[in-house]
Scaffold this active site. Structure first.
Site, short mmCIF file in Angstrom:
data_model
loop_
_atom_site.label_atom_id
_atom_site.label_comp_id
_atom_site.label_asym_id
_atom_site.label_seq_id
_atom_site.Cartn_x
_atom_site.Cartn_y
_atom_site.Cartn_z
N LYS A 9 0.83 -1.20 0.00
CA LYS A 9 0.00 0.00 0.00
C LYS A 9 0.87 1.26 0.00
O LYS A 9 2.09 1.19 0.22
CB LYS A 9 -0.91 -0.04 1.23
CG LYS A 9 -1.95 -1.18 1.19
CD LYS A 9 -2.84 -1.14 2.43
CE LYS A 9 -3.89 -2.22 2.38
NZ LYS A 9 -4.82 -2.12 3.55
N TYR A 49 -12.10 -1.72 -3.82
CA TYR A 49 -12.64 -1.97 -2.48
C TYR A 49 -14.17 -1.88 -2.44
O TYR A 49 -14.73 -1.63 -1.37
CB TYR A 49 -12.02 -0.99 -1.48
CG TYR A 49 -10.69 -1.46 -0.89
CD1 TYR A 49 -10.59 -2.67 -0.20
CD2 TYR A 49 -9.55 -0.67 -0.99
CE1 TYR A 49 -9.40 -3.08 0.36
CE2 TYR A 49 -8.33 -1.08 -0.44
CZ TYR A 49 -8.27 -2.29 0.24
OH TYR A 49 -7.08 -2.70 0.81
N PHE A 57 -15.32 3.41 7.00
CA PHE A 57 -13.94 3.75 6.65
C PHE A 57 -13.71 3.81 5.14
O PHE A 57 -12.58 4.03 4.70
CB PHE A 57 -12.96 2.79 7.32
CG PHE A 57 -13.16 1.33 7.00
CD1 PHE A 57 -12.67 0.78 5.81
CD2 PHE A 57 -13.83 0.49 7.88
CE1 PHE A 57 -12.86 -0.57 5.51
CE2 PHE A 57 -14.02 -0.87 7.59
CZ PHE A 57 -13.52 -1.38 6.41
N ARG A 85 -2.04 -14.30 3.69
CA ARG A 85 -2.77 -13.67 4.80
C ARG A 85 -2.05 -13.92 6.14
O ARG A 85 -2.00 -13.03 6.99
CB ARG A 85 -4.21 -14.22 4.89
CG ARG A 85 -5.09 -13.92 3.68
CD ARG A 85 -5.60 -12.51 3.64
NE ARG A 85 -6.37 -12.14 4.79
CZ ARG A 85 -7.02 -10.97 4.89
NH1 ARG A 85 -6.99 -10.07 3.91
NH2 ARG A 85 -7.68 -10.66 5.98
N THR A 91 -5.51 -7.42 10.41
CA THR A 91 -5.73 -6.08 9.85
C THR A 91 -5.15 -4.98 10.74
O THR A 91 -4.52 -4.05 10.24
CB THR A 91 -7.26 -5.84 9.68
OG1 THR A 91 -7.82 -6.95 8.97
CG2 THR A 91 -7.54 -4.56 8.92
N ARG A 102 2.48 -6.80 9.07
CA ARG A 102 1.73 -5.68 9.65
C ARG A 102 2.21 -5.34 11.05
O ARG A 102 2.31 -4.18 11.42
CB ARG A 102 0.23 -5.99 9.61
CG ARG A 102 -0.34 -5.82 8.19
CD ARG A 102 -1.71 -6.39 8.06
NE ARG A 102 -2.42 -5.88 6.88
CZ ARG A 102 -3.60 -6.32 6.48
NH1 ARG A 102 -4.21 -7.26 7.17
NH2 ARG A 102 -4.18 -5.80 5.42
N ASN A 112 -1.65 -0.15 7.08
CA ASN A 112 -1.14 -1.46 7.51
C ASN A 112 -0.29 -2.15 6.44
O ASN A 112 -0.16 -3.37 6.42
CB ASN A 112 -2.28 -2.34 8.00
CG ASN A 112 -3.36 -2.52 6.95
OD1 ASN A 112 -3.18 -2.14 5.80
ND2 ASN A 112 -4.48 -3.09 7.33
N HIS A 115 -1.94 -5.47 1.39
CA HIS A 115 -3.24 -6.07 1.13
C HIS A 115 -3.01 -7.49 0.65
O HIS A 115 -2.01 -7.76 -0.02
CB HIS A 115 -3.98 -5.29 0.03
CG HIS A 115 -5.19 -6.03 -0.49
ND1 HIS A 115 -6.40 -5.98 0.13
CD2 HIS A 115 -5.33 -6.89 -1.53
CE1 HIS A 115 -7.25 -6.77 -0.52
NE2 HIS A 115 -6.63 -7.33 -1.53
N GLU A 126 -9.78 -9.71 -7.81
CA GLU A 126 -8.71 -8.71 -7.63
C GLU A 126 -7.54 -8.88 -8.60
O GLU A 126 -6.95 -7.87 -9.02
CB GLU A 126 -8.20 -8.78 -6.18
CG GLU A 126 -9.25 -8.31 -5.18
CD GLU A 126 -8.84 -8.50 -3.73
OE1 GLU A 126 -7.76 -9.07 -3.46
OE2 GLU A 126 -9.60 -8.07 -2.86
N1 UDP Z 1 -9.54 -0.50 7.38
C1 UDP Z 1 -9.66 0.69 8.07
N2 UDP Z 1 -10.43 0.69 9.22
C2 UDP Z 1 -11.05 -0.41 9.69
C3 UDP Z 1 -10.93 -1.61 8.98
C4 UDP Z 1 -10.15 -1.63 7.83
O1 UDP Z 1 -9.11 1.71 7.67
O2 UDP Z 1 -11.73 -0.35 10.73
C5 UDP Z 1 -8.73 -0.53 6.14
C6 UDP Z 1 -7.39 -1.25 6.29
O3 UDP Z 1 -6.43 -0.61 5.46
C7 UDP Z 1 -7.73 -2.64 5.77
C8 UDP Z 1 -8.70 -2.31 4.64
O4 UDP Z 1 -9.46 -1.23 5.13
O5 UDP Z 1 -6.58 -3.35 5.34
C9 UDP Z 1 -9.62 -3.43 4.22
O6 UDP Z 1 -10.29 -3.92 5.36
P1 UDP Z 1 -10.46 -5.48 5.59
O7 UDP Z 1 -11.43 -5.66 6.70
O8 UDP Z 1 -10.78 -6.15 4.28
O9 UDP Z 1 -9.02 -5.94 6.12
P2 UDP Z 1 -7.86 -6.79 5.42
O10 UDP Z 1 -8.52 -7.82 4.54
O11 UDP Z 1 -6.99 -5.82 4.65
O12 UDP Z 1 -7.11 -7.41 6.57
MG MG Z 2 -9.98 -7.63 3.09
#
Ligand code: UDP
Ligand code: MG
Length: 138
Positions: A9, A49, A57, A85, A91, A102, A112, A115, A126
Site C-alpha cells: 500500500k 474496495y 472507513f 494472509r 488487519t 503488519r 497497515n 493487502h 482482484e
Molecule cells: N480498514 C480501516 N479501518 C477499519 C478496517 C479496515 O481503515 O476499521 C482498512 C485497512 O487498510 C484494511 C482495509 O481497510 O486493510 C480493508 O479492510 P479489511 O477488513 O478487508 O481488512 P484486510 O482484509 O486488509 O485485513
Molecule cells: Mg480484506
C-alpha cells in the site's frame, strides 16, 4: 497451486518496505509471478474496495489507497491465499502476531502496509484488476 493478489500500500512504498514485503513472501516459499507499480485513481480504489462501500472507513481507505504509488504482486504457491494472509498478519497491526508484516511495519488499522486477497473469490476479482492472465509468469 493458487495465485493470489497482494499490494504494498502507499504507506509501505513511502516507507521503503517494498523489498521487505517481497522478501517475506519469497522466504516463505511463495513465487512472485507478476509485479507492477502504479498509482490508483480514486475511482479505481473505490472499484477495488467495492466490497467495503457501505463501511464507515470506505472514503478514508480509498483516499489513502490513491495517496501515492502502490506495488501489485501476483503470488503463486500451494495455499498461497491463506499463506499470504498469515504472513501479512491481522488487519490491525496492534493485534497482529509477532513476525508478521503488519506487526513489524504497520502504523495502524488503516496504514497497515499490505493487502492480500482473503478468498478464492476475492483473488479472482482482484487479480485481473492489475494483471491479465498472459502477463503472469511461471
Ligand atoms: N480498514 C480501516 N479501518 C477499519 C478496517 C479496515 O481503515 O476499521 C482498512 C485497512 O487498510 C484494511 C482495509 O481497510 O486493510 C480493508 O479492510 P479489511 O477488513 O478487508 O481488512 P484486510 O482484509 O486488509 O485485513
Ligand atoms: Mg480484506
Amino acid at each position: 497451486m493458487e495465485i493470489t493478489l497482494s499490494l504494498v500500500k502507499p504507506d509501505g512504498v513511502r516507507k521503503n518496505f517494498i523489498g521487505d514485503v517481497m522478501k517475506r513472501f519469497e522466504q516463505n516459499g511463495l513465487k512472485i509471478v507478476g509485479l507492477k507499480m502504479l498509482h490508483l485513481t480514486k475511482k479505481q480504489a473505490e472499484g477495488f474496495y467495492a466490497v467495503h462501500k457501505e463501511r464507515p472507513f470506505f472514503h478514508d481507505l480509498t483516499a489513502f489507497m490513491c495517496s501515492g504509488p502502490i506495488v501489485a504482486m501476483a503470488i503463486k504457491g500451494e495455499n498461497a491465499i491463506k499463506k499470504v494472509r498469515e504472513i501479512m498478519g491481522a488487519t490491525d497491526p496492534g493485534k497482529a502476531d509477532k513476525g508478521t508484516i503488519r506487526r513489524d511495519f504497520g502504523n495502524g488499522i488503516e496504514e497497515n502496509v499490505v493487502h492480500g486477497s482473503d478468498s478464492k473469490e476475492s483473488a479472482q476479482f482482484e487479480l485481473p484488476y492489475f494483471f491479465d492472465a498472459l502477463s503472469l509468469n511461471g
